[in-house]
Design an enzyme around this catalytic site. Structure first.
Site, PDB file in Angstrom:
ATOM      1  N   LEU A 117       1.241  -1.390  -0.664  1.00 34.79           N
ATOM      2  CA  LEU A 117      -0.048   0.143   0.263  1.00 34.79           C
ATOM      3  C   LEU A 117       0.573   1.326   0.107  1.00 34.79           C
ATOM      4  CD1 LEU A 117      -2.830  -0.863   2.357  1.00 34.79           C
ATOM      5  CD2 LEU A 117      -3.254  -0.596   0.200  1.00 34.79           C
ATOM      6  N   ASP A 118       0.656   1.860  -0.852  1.00 33.65           N
ATOM      7  CA  ASP A 118       0.929   3.590  -0.853  1.00 33.65           C
ATOM      8  C   ASP A 118       0.675   3.975   0.498  1.00 33.65           C
ATOM      9  OD1 ASP A 118       2.654   5.472  -2.317  1.00 33.65           O
ATOM     10  OD2 ASP A 118       0.799   6.321  -2.192  1.00 33.65           O
ATOM     11  N   LEU A 119       0.970   5.566   0.977  1.00 34.98           N
ATOM     12  CA  LEU A 119       0.942   6.289   1.969  1.00 34.98           C
ATOM     13  C   LEU A 119       0.140   7.523   1.054  1.00 34.98           C
ATOM     14  CD1 LEU A 119       0.524   6.419   5.141  1.00 34.98           C
ATOM     15  CD2 LEU A 119       2.855   7.808   4.826  1.00 34.98           C
TER      16      LEU A 119
END
Length: 229
Positions: A7-9
Site C-alpha cells: 500500500l502506498d501512503l
C-alpha cells in the site's frame, strides 16, 4: 489469490494534499514569500516536474527536494536558501496532524488480519515514520518500506526487489500493489512483475500503456475486489 498487499501512503491512506498545503504555506512564509494561489500552483508544477525526473532516473532524491525550491526562488527572485526552506517544510509536514482518507482505517482493520500488508512509500524517512506513528498506522503493517531507507525509489524495479527479499515466502503471483500514482505505484508494480490496483477517486483515464490491472474509486471497494482475484 492475493496474499501480499503493498500500500502506498500519501493520497492513498493519508490526505497528503491538505498536509502539504499547510506545511508549504508556513515554510514559504519563513522565506518571506506570500503563499498566494499562483505561487502555490507554480510550486506544484515545479515539484511534479522534479519528481518526474526522479522517477525517470534523471535526478537524485536530494536534487529533487532542494531543486524544486531553488527553481521557484529563481523565478521569484528570492535569495533564500533552498536547503533551509526544504528542511523547514519537511519538519512542518511531519508535524502536521495526519488526516486519513475516507475508509482508510476501516480498510486496514479489515485487511490486516487476513493479508500480509506492507507499506511502500517514496517519502522521506523521518517524515513518513512520524506521520505513520501520529496516525496510528504502523501497527497494521508487517513491514514498512520507505525509499530513502532503501536507497532507491519507486518505480524502479530495485525498490520492489528489496521489498520482496525482505518478505518470507514471497511470491509475485500472489502480490498486489495499491496506490494513487500511475507513475510510481502502477508503473513500479508493473516493472516488478506484480499485479497493480489504481486508487483513482477522481476517475481519471489512464493513458495508453499505463493501464493498471485493477482500479477502484473508493478504498471501500478493495475488499470485494480482493475476493474476486
Amino acid at each position: 489469490m492475493v496474499k501480499t498487499i503493498f500500500l502506498d501512503l500519501d493520497n492513498t491512506l493519508l490526505d497528503f494534499d491538505r498536509a502539504e498545503a499547510a506545511a508549504l504555506s508556513k515554510a514559504l512564509e519563513q522565506a518571506g514569500i506570500t503563499p498566494s494561489a499562483a505561487v502555490l500552483e507554480r510550486y506544484h508544477e515545479l515539484n511534479a516536474q522534479h519528481w518526474k525526473m526522479l522517477e525517470d532516473g534523471i535526478l537524485t532524491r536530494d536534487q529533487v527536494l532542494t531543486g524544486r525550491f531553488a527553481a521557484l526562488f529563481a523565478e521569484l527572485g528570492i535569495s533564500a536558501s533552498p536547503q533551509e526552506i526544504c528542511d523547514c517544510y519537511e519538519h512542518l509536514l511531519a508535524q502536521e496532524p495526519p488526516r486519513l482518507l475516507p475508509g482508510a482505517r476501516e480498510l486496514l482493520e479489515d485487511l490486516a488480519p487476513r493479508f500480509g500488508l506492507y507499506l511502500a512509500s517514496n517519502g522521506a524517512s523521518a517524515v513518513q515514520r512520524i506521520r505513520l506513528r501520529n496516525a496510528d498506522l504502523t501497527r497494521y503493517f508487517r513491514g514498512i518500506f520507505i525509499s530513502e531507507e532503501l536507497g532507491v525509489d519507486k518505480p524502479k524495479r530495485e525498490f520492489f526487489q528489496m521489498c520482496f527479499a525482505a518478505i518470507p515466502d514471497f511470491s509475485r503471483q500472489t502480490a498486489l500493489m495499491v496506490g494513487d500514482s500511475l507513475t510510481s505505484d502502477i508503473r513500479g508494480g508493473r516493472n516488478a512483475g506484480i499485479r497493480t490496483c489504481w486508487y483513482n477517486p477522481d476517475r481519471r483515464t489512464a493513458p495508453p500503456g499505463w493501464e493498471p490491472d485493477e482500479e477502484i474509486a473508493a478504498l471501500a471497494e478493495l475488499p470485494a475486489l480482493l475476493q474476486r482475484l
